[in-house]
Design a protein around this motif. Structure first.
Motif, PDB file in Angstrom:
ATOM      1  N   SER A 233       0.837  -1.194   0.000  1.00 16.57           N
ATOM      2  CA  SER A 233       0.000   0.000   0.000  1.00 16.57           C
ATOM      3  C   SER A 233       0.878   1.254   0.000  1.00 16.57           C
ATOM      4  O   SER A 233       1.772   1.410   0.845  1.00 16.57           O
ATOM      5  N   GLU A 234       0.649   2.162  -0.956  1.00 14.43           N
ATOM      6  CA  GLU A 234       1.402   3.413  -0.989  1.00 14.43           C
ATOM      7  C   GLU A 234       1.203   4.198   0.299  1.00 14.43           C
ATOM      8  O   GLU A 234       2.126   4.838   0.813  1.00 14.43           O
ATOM      9  N   LEU A 235      -0.005   4.141   0.823  1.00  9.48           N
ATOM     10  CA  LEU A 235      -0.322   4.856   2.053  1.00  9.48           C
ATOM     11  C   LEU A 235       0.566   4.401   3.205  1.00  9.48           C
ATOM     12  O   LEU A 235       1.177   5.212   3.912  1.00  9.48           O
ATOM     13  N   LEU A 236       0.682   3.075   3.403  1.00  8.76           N
ATOM     14  CA  LEU A 236       1.480   2.570   4.512  1.00  8.76           C
ATOM     15  C   LEU A 236       2.973   2.728   4.238  1.00  8.76           C
ATOM     16  O   LEU A 236       3.759   2.862   5.181  1.00  8.76           O
ATOM     17  N   GLN A 237       3.365   2.735   2.977  1.00  7.74           N
ATOM     18  CA  GLN A 237       4.776   3.004   2.670  1.00  7.74           C
ATOM     19  C   GLN A 237       5.158   4.425   3.091  1.00  7.74           C
ATOM     20  O   GLN A 237       6.229   4.648   3.659  1.00  7.74           O
ATOM     21  N   ILE A 238       4.273   5.390   2.806  1.00  5.88           N
ATOM     22  CA  ILE A 238       4.527   6.774   3.228  1.00  5.88           C
ATOM     23  C   ILE A 238       4.543   6.865   4.745  1.00  5.88           C
ATOM     24  O   ILE A 238       5.404   7.517   5.347  1.00  5.88           O
ATOM     25  N   ALA A 239       3.585   6.182   5.393  1.00  7.10           N
ATOM     26  CA  ALA A 239       3.527   6.206   6.858  1.00  7.10           C
ATOM     27  C   ALA A 239       4.816   5.644   7.454  1.00  7.10           C
ATOM     28  O   ALA A 239       5.339   6.168   8.452  1.00  7.10           O
ATOM     29  N   ALA A 240       5.350   4.568   6.855  1.00  5.68           N
ATOM     30  CA  ALA A 240       6.581   3.965   7.362  1.00  5.68           C
ATOM     31  C   ALA A 240       7.757   4.928   7.238  1.00  5.68           C
ATOM     32  O   ALA A 240       8.569   5.070   8.173  1.00  5.68           O
ATOM     33  N   GLN A 241       7.870   5.613   6.088  1.00  2.00           N
ATOM     34  CA  GLN A 241       8.963   6.566   5.905  1.00  2.00           C
ATOM     35  C   GLN A 241       8.875   7.718   6.898  1.00  2.00           C
ATOM     36  O   GLN A 241       9.891   8.175   7.433  1.00  2.00           O
ATOM     37  N   ILE A 242       7.652   8.197   7.147  1.00  2.00           N
ATOM     38  CA  ILE A 242       7.488   9.308   8.096  1.00  2.00           C
ATOM     39  C   ILE A 242       7.876   8.865   9.493  1.00  2.00           C
ATOM     40  O   ILE A 242       8.593   9.573  10.227  1.00  2.00           O
ATOM     41  N   ALA A 243       7.413   7.689   9.907  1.00  2.00           N
ATOM     42  CA  ALA A 243       7.752   7.184  11.244  1.00  2.00           C
ATOM     43  C   ALA A 243       9.263   7.064  11.409  1.00  2.00           C
ATOM     44  O   ALA A 243       9.808   7.340  12.488  1.00  2.00           O
ATOM     45  N   TRP A 244       9.950   6.687  10.344  1.00  2.00           N
ATOM     46  CA  TRP A 244      11.392   6.426  10.398  1.00  2.00           C
ATOM     47  C   TRP A 244      12.219   7.704  10.353  1.00  2.00           C
ATOM     48  O   TRP A 244      13.335   7.760  10.882  1.00  2.00           O
ATOM     49  N   THR A 245      11.705   8.753   9.716  1.00  2.00           N
ATOM     50  CA  THR A 245      12.570   9.912   9.400  1.00  2.00           C
ATOM     51  C   THR A 245      12.139  11.230  10.024  1.00  2.00           C
ATOM     52  O   THR A 245      12.825  12.237   9.827  1.00  2.00           O
ATOM     53  N   HIS A 246      11.023  11.279  10.768  1.00  2.00           N
ATOM     54  CA  HIS A 246      10.556  12.594  11.223  1.00  2.00           C
ATOM     55  C   HIS A 246      11.414  13.178  12.339  1.00  2.00           C
ATOM     56  O   HIS A 246      11.236  14.347  12.702  1.00  2.00           O
ATOM     57  N   HIS A 247      12.357  12.396  12.893  1.00  2.00           N
ATOM     58  CA  HIS A 247      13.285  12.949  13.889  1.00  2.00           C
ATOM     59  C   HIS A 247      14.696  13.159  13.314  1.00  2.00           C
ATOM     60  O   HIS A 247      15.624  13.485  14.065  1.00  2.00           O
ATOM     61  N   GLU A 248      14.845  12.982  11.995  1.00  5.26           N
ATOM     62  CA  GLU A 248      16.120  13.332  11.372  1.00  5.26           C
ATOM     63  C   GLU A 248      16.221  14.853  11.276  1.00  5.26           C
ATOM     64  O   GLU A 248      15.210  15.556  11.242  1.00  5.26           O
ATOM     65  N   ARG A 249      17.449  15.360  11.231  1.00  2.15           N
ATOM     66  CA  ARG A 249      17.688  16.803  11.109  1.00  2.15           C
ATOM     67  C   ARG A 249      18.355  17.102   9.771  1.00  2.15           C
ATOM     68  O   ARG A 249      19.122  16.291   9.245  1.00  2.15           O
ATOM     69  N   TYR A 250      18.096  18.272   9.255  1.00  3.95           N
ATOM     70  CA  TYR A 250      18.633  18.658   7.952  1.00  3.95           C
ATOM     71  C   TYR A 250      20.158  18.681   7.949  1.00  3.95           C
ATOM     72  O   TYR A 250      20.791  18.448   6.920  1.00  3.95           O
ATOM     73  N   ASP A 251      20.767  18.959   9.120  1.00  2.06           N
ATOM     74  CA  ASP A 251      22.230  19.018   9.197  1.00  2.06           C
ATOM     75  C   ASP A 251      22.858  17.662   9.528  1.00  2.06           C
ATOM     76  O   ASP A 251      24.070  17.561   9.712  1.00  2.06           O
TER      77      ASP A 251
END
Length: 597
Positions: A233-251
């Motif tokens: 599911s594209e929806l759950l693929q996006i959800a997985a990426q957000i869960a994994w990366t929303h605490h990454e920093r641009y630097d």
């Protein structure tokens, strides 16, 4: 684990009859729909600004604006929302008009419970078909997982609803395809689903976490990814990426993988801004919410380090647009009336342009340099004032000693006292020299920075360049620009009666009041002795008028009885700076004549 029922749609009920309004709310609420009640078109519009709705149920005949007019405008502005009309008139022509303006149904009073529920179900089904939403099953899965997190942490429950709306708004502002924006809104509530793997002792701890506890908490990003990854599911693929990366920093200083820049998926960069903003503007178990202005400063400080500059700029543009719509922003620093209310949706997507908070790197550098010079200048002026006070105190001490010495021994001067008074006067003179040096240096600093020596705002020469740039920028971006000419009332009288020092103090107070109300990127110029010129980008005449009123209120707090007059002009296609100022000047003197009359 208790059974998790479906989360029903959000419905806005509009009816001026309090009894019918309450009845509709009761019927729909009993079926699990989340209802908001409004008594007229004005309160309905306020509700629509605060949150998105799936359906509006509206009476046709109401005092003031009719329900048909309200619905026609509402479905045009909120294209994902369905509409259902309610009327006491069984009129085919009226029903036909309701359907033509976008309503999906027409219910005639008196109605039965089934009449209402069947009409609502039909309207919502038509809405889903019209918007061609393929994600119903994925959305239900996500909502059920969200409930599992919400059941443990009430703070998280309120946070994820608003955070998902912020993600949708940012994506629209960036000009992403509508389908992806909708997927992002549906998927982003899962960003913290990994917290199901964090113990209550850590998740609900009211104080700071230890190093070990923080490491355990940070595992939620990996846990969330493992829960959601692997689906087709594209929806759950996006959800997985957000869960994994929303605490990454641009630097690259974030977690769990230390990704940097565009290594972080765009959806993760969007979620990062939305997550931090909503977290800081809410009370949490371990700290109270921060003032909204402080949150914005924090976000801007993280531009290019914690946050993707383009994503942050897009979000700040949304925040500023909300402020322009209502400068009071009553819910910014106050608890929300309904923590389940998502944030209001923005207008339709458009190509993102550099926002007004940080238009480009050069502007930021100029602002940083000017701020540094301004601080140095203020420090010098404070030091000069302090030295003046010391000099005055020494003069008074010397005068008192002279008087005492003169009175002693039948007028014979006490030599020791006299010598001490001479010493005090010498020290006072030295302090005055040092104060004058500080003031000269402050004036030099301001001249080098292109600032007016008295007020610290732009002086006319550099201000003309800045105003001309604002006009050019407004034309390039096809965004509105308002120019305000502000005049200090009765400055000549103050100079003549109280002296020029008092007049200078009044000019400084007006400058302080003006810069405290104008936004950081608005241009403020001291145009002449008693006149300031300001450029308000992306503002309407109503917003500019509100800001002028706020400046007067700020001035009242600094100096009782002082007042200003102002004239406003909106940039036209054929205006240059001279023509725009001329029109604002004309408005200023018309306003003065009206006040005098």
């Amino acid at each position: 684990m208790p059974d998790v029922g479906p989360i029903r749609e959000r419905i806005l009920v509009v009816d001026d009859d309090e009894g019918l309004r309450a009845l509709l709310g009761h019927i729909l609420g009993r079926e699990g729909y989340r209802c908001t009640l409004a008594e007229d078109a004005a309160s309905a519009r306020e509700a629509l600004q605060r949150a998105p709705y799936d359906l509006i149920v509206c009476d046709v005949a109401m005092p003031g604006e009719s329900g048909l007019d309200l619905v026609e405008d509402a479905v045009r502005r909120h294209e994902r929302m369905a509409a259902l009309m309610v009327s006491g008139l069984d009129d085919i022509a009226l029903a036909d008009r309701a359907l033509r303006i976008g309503a999906y149904g027409y219910v005639v009073k008196p109605f039965s419970i089934n009449d209402v529920l069947i009409a609502v179900l039909g309207a919502l089904r038509h809405r889903r078909a019209a918007t061609d939403d393929p994600s119903g099953m994925g959305e239900d899965t996500i909502r059920r997982l969200c409930v599992a997190v919400e059941a443990r942490d009430v703070d998280t429950a309120a946070h994820i609803a608003r955070m998902s709306e912020h993600c949708w708004q940012i994506a629209r502002e960036l000009g992403l395809p509508r389908e992806h924006c909708d997927l992002l809104r549906t998927a982003s509530p899962m960003h913290d689903v990994g917290k199901v793997g964090v113990s209550d002792e850590i998740l609900l701890k009211p104080g700071p976490l230890t190093g070990a506890e923080r490491s355990a908490m940070q595992l939620h990003a990996e846990i969330g990814y493992r829960i959601l990854a692997g689906s087709r599911s594209e929806l759950l693929q996006i959800a997985a990426q957000i869960a994994w990366t929303h605490h990454e920093r641009y630097d690259g200083a974030g977690y769990p993988r230390g990704l940097a820049g565009e290594e972080i998926p765009l959806d993760g960069r969007i979620a990062s801004v939305a997550d931090v903003y909503d977290a800081l503007t809410r009370d949490r178990v371990y700290r109270p919410r921060l003032p909204h202005a402080e949150v914005i400063r924090y976000l801007i400080a993280g531009r290019g380090t914690a946050f993707d500059p383009a994503v942050l700029d897009a979000f700040l543009a949304i925040v500023e647009r909300d402020f322009d719509a209502d400068p009071r922003q009553p819910d910014r620093d106050q608890p929300a009336a309904d923590d389940d209310q998502p944030a209001a949706a923005p207008p339709p997507a458009r190509t993102h342009q550099a926002t007004r908070f940080a238009r480009d790197a050069a502007a930021l550098d100029r602002g940083s340099t000017a701020a540094m010079r301004s601080r140095e200048t203020e420090h010098r002026l404070v030091a000069a004032d302090q030295r003046d006070h010391v000099a005055q105190a020494r003069d008074l001490t010397a005068a008192a000693r002279d008087k005492t010495a003169a009175e002693r021994d039948r007028g014979a001067v006490d030599v020791a006292l006299h010598e001490r008074s001479v010493h005090e006067r010498a020290m006072a003179a030295a302090d005055r020299v040092a104060a004058a040096t500080d003031r000269r240096q402050a004036a030099e600093d301001r001249r080098h920075a292109g600032l007016d020596e008295l007020t610290g705002v732009s002086r006319r020469g550099t201000g003309e360049l800045a105003l001309t740039r604002e006009i050019a920028r407004s034309r390039r971006s096809q965004r509105p620009l308002i120019l305000a000419v502000i005049d200090i009332d009765a400055l000549k009288h103050v100079n003549d009666v109280d002296g020029h020092a008092a007049g200078d103090a009044l000019v400084r107070d007006v400058a302080t009041a003006t810069t405290s109300i104008m936004r950081a990127y608005d241009v403020v110029v001291r145009w002449g002795g008693d006149e300031f010129v300001c450029a308000l980008s992306d503002a309407t005449l109503d917003v500019a008028t509100t800001r002028i009123t706020a400046i007067q209120h700020a001035l009242d707090g600094l100096r009782h009885g002082a007042s200003i007059s102002a004239g406003l002009a909106e940039l036209n296609d054929d205006d240059d700076l001279e023509a725009l100022i001329s029109r604002a000047d004309g408005a200023l003197y018309r306003a003065k004549r009206r006040r005098a009359g």
